[in-house]
Design a protein around this motif. Sequence first.
Motif, PDB file in Angstrom:
ATOM      1  N   GLY A  35       0.800  -1.219   0.000  1.00  0.00           N
ATOM      2  CA  GLY A  35       0.000   0.000   0.000  1.00  0.00           C
ATOM      3  C   GLY A  35       0.828   1.260   0.000  1.00  0.00           C
ATOM      4  N   ILE A  51      -3.807  -2.772  -0.448  1.00  0.00           N
ATOM      5  CA  ILE A  51      -4.463  -3.868  -1.150  1.00  0.00           C
ATOM      6  C   ILE A  51      -3.843  -5.181  -0.702  1.00  0.00           C
ATOM      7  CG2 ILE A  51      -2.906  -3.559  -3.136  1.00  0.00           C
ATOM      8  CD1 ILE A  51      -5.296  -4.423  -4.912  1.00  0.00           C
ATOM      9  N   ASN A  52      -4.696  -6.175  -0.421  1.00  0.00           N
ATOM     10  CA  ASN A  52      -4.217  -7.480   0.008  1.00  0.00           C
ATOM     11  C   ASN A  52      -3.869  -8.354  -1.193  1.00  0.00           C
ATOM     12  OD1 ASN A  52      -4.607  -6.821   2.678  1.00  0.00           O
ATOM     13  ND2 ASN A  52      -6.667  -7.673   2.739  1.00  0.00           N
ATOM     14  N   ARG A  55      -6.474  -8.948  -3.522  1.00  0.00           N
ATOM     15  CA  ARG A  55      -6.881  -7.711  -4.221  1.00  0.00           C
ATOM     16  C   ARG A  55      -8.050  -6.994  -3.565  1.00  0.00           C
ATOM     17  NH1 ARG A  55      -4.686 -10.883  -8.199  1.00  0.00           N
ATOM     18  NH2 ARG A  55      -3.064  -9.863  -9.427  1.00  0.00           N
ATOM     19  N   ARG A  56      -8.256  -7.224  -2.281  1.00  0.00           N
ATOM     20  CA  ARG A  56      -9.211  -6.399  -1.538  1.00  0.00           C
ATOM     21  C   ARG A  56      -8.508  -5.103  -1.144  1.00  0.00           C
ATOM     22  NH1 ARG A  56     -11.349  -9.850   3.297  1.00  0.00           N
ATOM     23  NH2 ARG A  56      -9.182 -10.582   3.219  1.00  0.00           N
ATOM     24  N   ALA A  57      -9.140  -3.987  -1.460  1.00  0.00           N
ATOM     25  CA  ALA A  57      -8.504  -2.686  -1.273  1.00  0.00           C
ATOM     26  C   ALA A  57      -9.225  -1.867  -0.214  1.00  0.00           C
ATOM     27  CB  ALA A  57      -8.481  -1.919  -2.588  1.00  0.00           C
ATOM     28  N   THR A  68      -6.914   4.944  -7.022  1.00  0.00           N
ATOM     29  CA  THR A  68      -7.130   3.508  -7.172  1.00  0.00           C
ATOM     30  C   THR A  68      -5.801   2.783  -6.950  1.00  0.00           C
ATOM     31  OG1 THR A  68      -8.896   3.865  -8.787  1.00  0.00           O
ATOM     32  CG2 THR A  68      -7.918   1.664  -8.682  1.00  0.00           C
ATOM     33  N   SER A  70      -3.716  -0.812  -7.048  1.00  0.00           N
ATOM     34  CA  SER A  70      -3.743  -2.106  -7.710  1.00  0.00           C
ATOM     35  C   SER A  70      -2.377  -2.771  -7.534  1.00  0.00           C
ATOM     36  CB  SER A  70      -4.080  -1.945  -9.193  1.00  0.00           C
ATOM     37  OG  SER A  70      -3.106  -1.147  -9.848  1.00  0.00           O
ATOM     38  N   ARG A  71      -2.306  -4.034  -7.845  1.00  0.00           N
ATOM     39  CA  ARG A  71      -1.038  -4.741  -7.684  1.00  0.00           C
ATOM     40  C   ARG A  71      -0.905  -5.838  -8.726  1.00  0.00           C
ATOM     41  NH1 ARG A  71      -0.881  -7.578  -1.908  1.00  0.00           N
ATOM     42  NH2 ARG A  71       0.868  -8.743  -2.816  1.00  0.00           N
TER      43      ARG A  71
END
Length: 120
Positions: A35, A51-52, A55-57, A68, A70-71
Amino acid sequence: QVQLVESGGGLVQAGGSLRLSCAASGSIFSINAMGWYRQAPGKQREFVAAINSDRRANYADSVKGRFTVSRDNAKNMVYLQMNSLKPEDTAVYYCNAEGIVTMRGVFGSWGQGTQVTVSS
């Protein structure tokens, strides 16, 4: 060990956009959470977004709807797309990673920071 390197900061006019990138390097098996935090002059470092691995943000209220996160798990990278930037978004932005699993154990790490300046 594990190193985080940010890129993409700069100067932009209010209403503009920037995209920050952060690459984690080292003998990494996986990373739980990645993050961004920021620190403005004279203020404490504050949470921006995270973000985990699934992909939970989560976002700070101040950036919801504009930023936003993202990863890319395969590349161990995290991104922050910043739209509708405001002068109050001016800060040094730091990449953070927690739960970095390596052969030597599980670590957390911070990047060196990248400056974002939004002019009015």
